[in-house]
Write an enzyme that holds these catalytic residues in place. Structure first.
Site, PDB file in Angstrom:
ATOM      1  N   LYS A  28     -91.293  48.150 -37.980  1.00  0.00           N
ATOM      2  CA  LYS A  28     -92.676  47.628 -38.076  1.00  0.00           C
ATOM      3  C   LYS A  28     -93.599  48.273 -37.059  1.00  0.00           C
ATOM      4  CE  LYS A  28     -91.608  43.187 -40.195  1.00  0.00           C
ATOM      5  NZ  LYS A  28     -90.124  43.226 -40.016  1.00  0.00           N
ATOM      6  N   ARG A  29     -93.639  49.595 -37.071  1.00  0.00           N
ATOM      7  CA  ARG A  29     -94.481  50.303 -36.119  1.00  0.00           C
ATOM      8  C   ARG A  29     -95.927  50.368 -36.582  1.00  0.00           C
ATOM      9  NH1 ARG A  29     -90.586  49.194 -32.974  1.00  0.00           N
ATOM     10  NH2 ARG A  29     -89.327  50.863 -32.111  1.00  0.00           N
TER      11      ARG A  29
END
Ligand SMILES: O=C(O)c1cc(=O)[nH]c(=O)n1[C@@H]1O[C@H](COP(=O)(O)O)[C@@H](O)[C@H]1O
Length: 276
Positions: A96-97
């Protein structure tokens, strides 16, 4: 190498649509009689690989649980990803960058570049610094035939505050994320390589009719979502693009490899209607 969307649709046709998460919660390590140490983490990951490799379309290690052990945990994650990718199983790194573009480029290199030790088939990204900030990841994924899954409408109740907010043009913020992803998939033959993440716990989902890409649906099992929710949320015409994702509900069956596999098969049966 074929693009990620084609590889995923091939894997779904062979193995069914299910994605299993490797989420080594400390409580699960304890329940599996493993120490909450890098050694315990490694044994947990090895059991998961033995149980899930070859059984499902895609495996999703949750990066946070590995990072929590520092460099030793990252080393376990590296080995887990490389064993799975070497055997031909698709790996979605759930990292989840999301950051400003120049930093996003570095995140993208970690997960999507050919020469990174953490290279995976796809990575989850957050568009909530603006969809355009994801450009370096979208470009690198395209160039290396990898994929990204963009968080659109998440399974947690807090997500709606941002994702269901309405823009001046009447669309929700989550809908604009889906629409931007759809624009990236235009012209793709099977499934495009830009997926979205839509929680199976939601009351209603964005319109996914034009996405032409995979729809990852976590929130199944412990969070309360189930097959009926998946069907209700995406509509019959989008079912073939759905990749339901289950972590704890399956992992709680461990540490027996046979019991884990049985749990995978039960979940896969619950979602067999997606392929019908
Ligand atoms: O991107 C995800 O996978 C994700 C998005 C979302 O909206 N909700 C969600 O639960 N997830 C992830 O999916 C997994 C859900 O785990 P279980 O609830 O144990 O099945 C976790 O790794 C979450 O971080």
């Amino acid at each position: 190498m074929k693009d990620f969307g084609s590889r995923l649709s091939g894997a779904m046709a062979h193995r069914g649509a299910l994605c299993v998460g490797i989420d080594p919660h400390p409580e699960l390590l304890r329940a599996w009689q493993l120490p909450v140490t890098p050694e315990g983490l490694e044994q947990f990951a090895e059991i998961c690989v033995e149980a899930f490799d070859g059984e499902v379309a895609m495996i999703k290690p949750q990066v946070a649980f590995f990072e929590a052990f520092g460099s030793a945990g990252i080393a376990v994650l590296e080995r887990t990803i490389s064993v799975l990718t070497a055997s031909g199983t698709l790996v979605l790194a759930d990292a989840k960058r999301g950051d400003i573009g120049s930093t996003m480029a570095a995140y993208a290199r970690s997960w999507l570049s050919e020469d990174s030790p953490l290279r995976s088939d796809a990575v989850t990204v957050s568009p909530y610094l603006g969809f355009g900030s994801l450009e370096p990841a979208l470009t690198l994924a395209h160039n290396t035939h990898r994929g990204v899954f963009v968080i659109a409408a998440t399974s947690n109740p807090e997500g709606a505050q941002v994702q269901s907010a309405t823009r001046p043009d009447g669309r929700t913020v989550g809908q604009t994320v889906v629409d931007e992803a759809a624009a990236r998939n235009a012209g793709a033959h099977h499934l495009g390589s830009v997926g979205v993440v839509v929680g199976a716990t939601l009351g209603h989902a964005p319109d996914l009719g034009k996405l032409n890409g995979p729809i990852l649906m976590p929130g199944v099992g412990v969070q309360g979502g189930g097959p009926d929710d998946v069907r209700r949320l995406v509509g019959d015409s989008n079912l073939k693009a759905v990749v339901p994702s289950v972590s704890r509900e399956i992992l709680r069956a461990g540490p027996s490899v046979t019991a884990l596999r049985d749990a995978v098969h039960k979940s896969a049966e619950d979602f067999a209607f997606l392929q019908a």
